[in-house]
Design an enzyme around this catalytic site. Structure first.
Site, short mmCIF file in Angstrom:
data_model
loop_
_atom_site.label_atom_id
_atom_site.label_comp_id
_atom_site.label_asym_id
_atom_site.label_seq_id
_atom_site.Cartn_x
_atom_site.Cartn_y
_atom_site.Cartn_z
CG HIS A 119 6.79 -50.83 -48.69
ND1 HIS A 119 7.04 -51.90 -47.88
CD2 HIS A 119 6.07 -51.29 -49.74
CE1 HIS A 119 6.48 -52.97 -48.42
NE2 HIS A 119 5.89 -52.63 -49.54
CG ASP A 178 1.99 -49.98 -56.61
OD1 ASP A 178 2.12 -50.73 -57.59
OD2 ASP A 178 1.43 -50.32 -55.56
N1 ACO Z 1 3.14 -39.21 -47.96
C1 ACO Z 1 3.30 -38.43 -46.86
N2 ACO Z 1 3.53 -38.88 -45.63
C2 ACO Z 1 3.62 -40.22 -45.48
C3 ACO Z 1 3.50 -41.10 -46.58
C4 ACO Z 1 3.25 -40.57 -47.86
N3 ACO Z 1 3.11 -41.36 -48.93
N4 ACO Z 1 3.64 -42.38 -46.14
C5 ACO Z 1 3.85 -42.31 -44.82
N5 ACO Z 1 3.84 -41.00 -44.42
C6 ACO Z 1 4.08 -40.51 -43.06
C7 ACO Z 1 2.87 -40.76 -42.18
O1 ACO Z 1 1.98 -39.65 -42.19
C8 ACO Z 1 3.50 -40.99 -40.83
O2 ACO Z 1 3.82 -39.73 -40.28
P1 ACO Z 1 3.79 -39.52 -38.68
O3 ACO Z 1 4.86 -40.42 -38.13
O4 ACO Z 1 4.09 -38.07 -38.55
O5 ACO Z 1 2.40 -39.90 -38.24
C9 ACO Z 1 4.82 -41.69 -41.16
O6 ACO Z 1 5.13 -41.30 -42.51
C10 ACO Z 1 4.73 -43.21 -41.09
O7 ACO Z 1 3.64 -43.62 -41.91
P2 ACO Z 1 2.69 -44.84 -41.56
O8 ACO Z 1 1.40 -44.68 -42.29
O9 ACO Z 1 2.62 -45.01 -40.08
O10 ACO Z 1 3.51 -46.01 -42.17
P3 ACO Z 1 2.93 -47.40 -42.58
O11 ACO Z 1 4.09 -48.31 -42.62
O12 ACO Z 1 1.78 -47.78 -41.73
O13 ACO Z 1 2.34 -47.13 -44.05
C11 ACO Z 1 2.00 -47.02 -46.37
C12 ACO Z 1 2.89 -47.54 -45.22
C13 ACO Z 1 0.53 -47.44 -46.16
C14 ACO Z 1 2.46 -47.66 -47.67
C15 ACO Z 1 2.12 -45.47 -46.43
O14 ACO Z 1 3.45 -45.10 -46.64
C16 ACO Z 1 1.22 -44.87 -47.52
O15 ACO Z 1 0.04 -44.62 -47.27
N6 ACO Z 1 1.78 -44.64 -48.74
C17 ACO Z 1 1.00 -44.14 -49.83
C18 ACO Z 1 0.19 -45.27 -50.45
C19 ACO Z 1 1.04 -46.24 -51.22
O16 ACO Z 1 1.89 -45.85 -52.02
N7 ACO Z 1 0.78 -47.56 -51.04
C20 ACO Z 1 1.47 -48.63 -51.77
C21 ACO Z 1 2.30 -49.46 -50.84
S1 ACO Z 1 3.25 -50.60 -51.77
C22 ACO Z 1 2.24 -51.89 -52.07
O17 ACO Z 1 1.28 -52.17 -51.43
C23 ACO Z 1 2.57 -52.72 -53.24
#
Ligand code: ACO
Length: 430
Positions: free
Chosen positions: A307, A365
């Site tokens: 998140h 979620d």
């Molecule tokens: N699985 C694997 N790796 C992940 C995940 C995941 N679900 N989420 C983040 N990471 C990793 C990224 O690859 C990144 O790695 P790096 O630092 O080596 O590049 C690091 O963790 C940070 O991730 P970011 O994408 O930069 O974090 P951000 O805060 O921008 O993204 C997000 C948050 C979009 C929710 C992300 O965690 C994601 O895509 N999750 C899966 C989708 C999801 O569940 N979305 C629902 C969000 S809740 C809502 O909207 C109600």
């Protein structure tokens, strides 16, 4: 220098004090609104990771501590003692209602559940397999064609009427979209039922036989709506504020928010979680998928994990996991294997170095899709259900934005990296 200021020294040596503003709780905010005027530079913050876009008194989140509060009330307390309608009143009016206020508000919402018959006929124009989010945003946008006499943003009574209409009519629109998808007749709302009972009735009743609402199903929906009701400046709410900041009518602004919510990184995630669990199929495959999620060269991510704000745990996920147990017991026996798979996936991921190091936890979620599935709500409707809960947050934020005397049209700046000025070349010379 004032203690509550940051001093900024430019490369040319000129200095400027940036005032610091303090909220009631949470990090201080550096006010950079004079920066461009005085220093000729913009700030750069893709995705608004460190930028506050507005002042707000609605919802507070502490992502490190896993705190979520609506108007100061912890969401856990609201989930245990309140109802979605009471939470809606709280978000819109800043205080919990008295018994009389609550009864009046509840009755107002019940009295506005019907759609204009002309609006209902829109559904005949959609293909039977239209995505319900596409129908939801289109029909909500078209509400402005019906209610233009009561859309004066400067009029507080009109602002109330908008909030009541959005809250009351969204379930009816959502149910109409679902009925079109499944080829069943539209069911008119029943105002003797409460918010979630009425939604279940409109979704699952048919004219041919009586339908009895399952109290556990209604309770689960009520909890999900409370937990989804607001989440401060998330993508869809910021979209509503941004669209509304131009003076666009609130129905159009909410239609824009619904479109933003549809994306898989936002409201579409619970749909993606179930697809992922289907793909994983069996606990023996969990290791393979966890490895894929960790592989930088693989775009796969564990859906329902991570998140932008919560970096410790998502308090909503904990409450939903508990409700998921209750729903599985009562209604979802055939979905139990998928629930068990989800719990095992959560256990494995939470012990994995990659997820620990990056603070990746299940989000709201991860389990909500499993509840919806046990309630026989199809995956294409999951984001619609999210929109129903979030509609009150959108309405509360739109009203706050409109009433803000410092409000301006939202208009970010950019770091331009395109070509420098060049002369036009006639088409025959290119
Ligand atoms: N699985 C694997 N790796 C992940 C995940 C995941 N679900 N989420 C983040 N990471 C990793 C990224 O690859 C990144 O790695 P790096 O630092 O080596 O590049 C690091 O963790 C940070 O991730 P970011 O994408 O930069 O974090 P951000 O805060 O921008 O993204 C997000 C948050 C979009 C929710 C992300 O965690 C994601 O895509 N999750 C899966 C989708 C999801 O569940 N979305 C629902 C969000 S809740 C809502 O909207 C109600």
């Amino acid at each position: 220098m004032s203690q509550d200021a940051y001093r900024l020294t430019s490369p040319s040596g000129s200095e400027m004090e940036l005032p610091v503003r303090k909220g009631t709780v949470g990090p201080d905010v550096i006010d950079i609104s004079r920066l461009y005027k005085e220093q000729g530079v913009f700030t750069y913050d893709p995705g608004f990771v460190a930028t506050g876009s507005c002042e707000s008194a609605i919802t507070f989140i502490d992502g490190e501590k896993g705190i979520l509060m609506y108007r100061g009330y912890p969401v856990e307390q609201l989930a245990e003692h309140s109802s979605f309608i009471e939470v809606a009143y709280l978000l819109l009016n800043a205080e919990l209602p008295t018994a009389t206020e609550l009864a009046e508000f509840d009755s107002t919402i019940r009295m506005h559940t019907m759609l204009n018959e002309g609006m209902l006929s829109f559904f005949k124009g959609f293909r039977y397999d239209a995505h319900p989010m596409a129908m939801l945003s289109a029909v909500v946008g078209s509400m402005s064609a019906y209610y233009h006499d009561e859309m004066d943003a400067a009029n507080p009574v009109h602002r109330d009427i908008f909030a009541h209409r959005i809250l009351a009519k969204l379930p009816t629109i959502a149910a109409a979209a679902y009925k079109l998808n499944v080829g069943q007749p539209f069911m008119y709302p029943r105002n003797d039922l409460n918010y979630c009972e009425n939604l279940l009735h409109m979704l699952f009743a048919v004219p041919a036989e009586p339908y009895e609402v399952d109290p556990v199903a209604a309770e689960a929906l009520d909890l999900l709506f409370i937990l989804h009701a607001d989440h401060e400046q998330n993508c869809s709410t910021s979209t509503v504020r941004m669209a509304g900041s131009s003076g666009a009518n609130p129905y159009s602004a909410v239609a824009a928010g619904i479109s933003a919510l549809w994306g898989p990184a936002h409201g579409g995630a619970n749909e993606a979680v179930l697809k992922m669990l289907d793909d994983i199929g069996d606990v023996s495959q969990i290791g393979k998928y966890v490895d894929k999620a960790k592989d930088r060269n693989d775009p796969f991510r564990l859906m329902g994990f991570g998140h932008r704000v919560y970096k410790n745990f998502d308090p909503r996920a904990t409450l939903i996991r508990e409700m998921c147990h209750k729903v599985m017991e009562k209604l979802g026996r055939k979905d139990t294997p998928m629930f068990d798979l989800a719990r095992e996936l959560e256990r494995v991921a939470l012990q994995d170095e990659y997820f620990i190091e990056k603070n990746l936890y299940p989000n709201v979620d991860f389990y909500s899709g499993l509840i919806y599935r046990a309630l026989r709500i199809p995956t294409s409707m999951f984001t619609v259900m999210f929109a129903l809960g979030r509609s009150v947050g959108w309405a509360a934020h739109w009203r706050e934005m409109i009433a803000d005397s410092n409000g301006k049209i939202s208009r970010p700046r950019q770091l331009y990296t395109g070509p420098v000025a060049r002369d036009y070349i006639a088409v025959d010379k290119r």
